[in-house]
Enzyme design. Sequence first.
Site, PDB file in Angstrom:
ATOM      1  N   HIS A   1      39.389  45.732 -19.561  1.00  0.00           N
ATOM      2  CA  HIS A   1      37.960  45.565 -19.398  1.00  0.00           C
ATOM      3  C   HIS A   1      37.597  43.968 -19.558  1.00  0.00           C
ATOM      4  O   HIS A   1      38.545  43.151 -20.224  1.00  0.00           O
ATOM      5  CB  HIS A   1      37.173  46.359 -20.246  1.00  0.00           C
ATOM      6  CG  HIS A   1      36.951  47.812 -20.059  1.00  0.00           C
ATOM      7  ND1 HIS A   1      36.581  48.375 -19.166  1.00  0.00           N
ATOM      8  CD2 HIS A   1      37.662  48.939 -20.746  1.00  0.00           C
ATOM      9  CE1 HIS A   1      36.650  49.619 -18.977  1.00  0.00           C
ATOM     10  NE2 HIS A   1      37.416  50.053 -20.025  1.00  0.00           N
TER      11      HIS A   1
ATOM     12  N   CYS B   1      35.877  43.250 -15.162  1.00  0.00           N
ATOM     13  CA  CYS B   1      34.666  42.729 -14.801  1.00  0.00           C
ATOM     14  C   CYS B   1      34.163  41.308 -15.499  1.00  0.00           C
ATOM     15  O   CYS B   1      34.865  41.104 -16.500  1.00  0.00           O
ATOM     16  CB  CYS B   1      33.646  43.966 -15.334  1.00  0.00           C
ATOM     17  SG  CYS B   1      33.440  45.161 -14.643  1.00  0.00           S
TER      18      CYS B   1
END
Length: 485
Positions: free
Chosen positions: A316, A359
């Site tokens: 992430h 991301c």
Amino acid sequence: MDRLTLAHIDEELESSEVDALRFLCQGLVKRKRLEGVKDAKELFVKLEERGLLENPYFLYQLLQTISRADLLSLLETDSRRPEETDANLILSDYRVMLYQIHEDMTKENLDKMKFLLSSKLGKRQIETCNTALDVFVEMEKAGLLSETKLDELHKILLQLDQQQALTFQNLPPPPQCQISTLMLLFFILYHTHPRDVSFCCLCLCSSDVRLNVCSDAEPNPGPSPVFDQNDYYILSHNPRGMCVIFNNEDFPGTSLNYRGGSQRDEKTLHQVFEKLGFTVVVHNNLTAESMRRELEKLGKKNFLDDDALVVCMLSHGNKGSVYGTDAQQVFLQDVTKPFTSGQAPTLAGKPKLFFIQACQGSLYQRGYVPCPPRPRQEEEDRESRLEEDAGPVHGETVPHDADFLLGMATVPECKSFRNTSTGSIYIQQLCQELLRSAESSERDDDILTVLTRVNREVSKGEYLNYKQMPEPKYTLTKKLVLKFV
């Protein structure tokens, strides 16, 4: 060819020159058939058996290469260049290159080379070697040297004359100058792709077959000039270097979701970079501090025998950062800093590739050109497995030193997508394009061309009704072409 002419040539050649001709003919005539040849007459018989003397141009090349221009007048050669005739028998650039190295080899350097190779070739074999050509033949027999395997010779030459080689590397050659072939090989090996060595080794720019560099203002009398070796990163070692994969899937005790499908990304990256000649190391589920510690440890490695470094981050992330399994950030400057030329001097001038699947914010990208609709059920099945690699939002960095490439799965501020079954959109497309490039015969199919195709293919899709646009950032100073090893 006229036997009287061949007899005249035989009378003029010394035994060392016959040895040189015999060496140059290996590959066209089997080595075993040449081993018993003692004079030029016997060699010419072997060449006639192979039909190699039907066109005088081949013998012309042989005599020219060993600098016996005085014998060329005996041959009735076709004045046309070989590519304009039906004759396609041209001496191997690889063998001519080795001969030129032999010519430039001093007795002192020959003794050093024999000493350095004694443990690999054996004492008996080394003792029978009287010239560098003999050493090259023994290296070929031992599998240490071939047209596509020059690493061992490269290392030996560096040890014989490293200071001179480094001086030559750092200075541009002056126009119309003759270059030591020993130094030229070093230059080639540092600035071209090893599989292209036979293509780019030699330009026979003068009648005495010495190597010349011609200025732009002068016509080049030899074959077409090779591509600029300064344009390419050299990849000559096997393995090429390390590919280190950080794969964070599980984030226990945090608000970050399990990253299903990341194992598929790790496996695909592992397979692809192993085929490209890299030693692959995988770190699974590390905290932010552990990630920084492993990166710093890697940065202290001696990369002298590595041509490149690849680091893949699967986690992430947020703007300018990726997350450890403890949901703490590792900023991208912390990822790249251990590998700058100041921190890792043995990586200076070598490509450092970082691929970041994470991301970079919480925004979604939208498309403005309608795309052809997919069948509804196919779209629902596909989207049910798509997730975002997102987390809370913070700051960005780009590597400021030379020879870095940062391949981002998405642009700043935006999300990237991952299929929980087949892996992330970006990494899977990246691997597909790397394989396509490795199989391609195109010389200019370099890493930036690969990433441009990745951009195009990823940007075509729709993911949970949104778009994704990868973003490469780089300070590369040369082209990097990755091929299978």
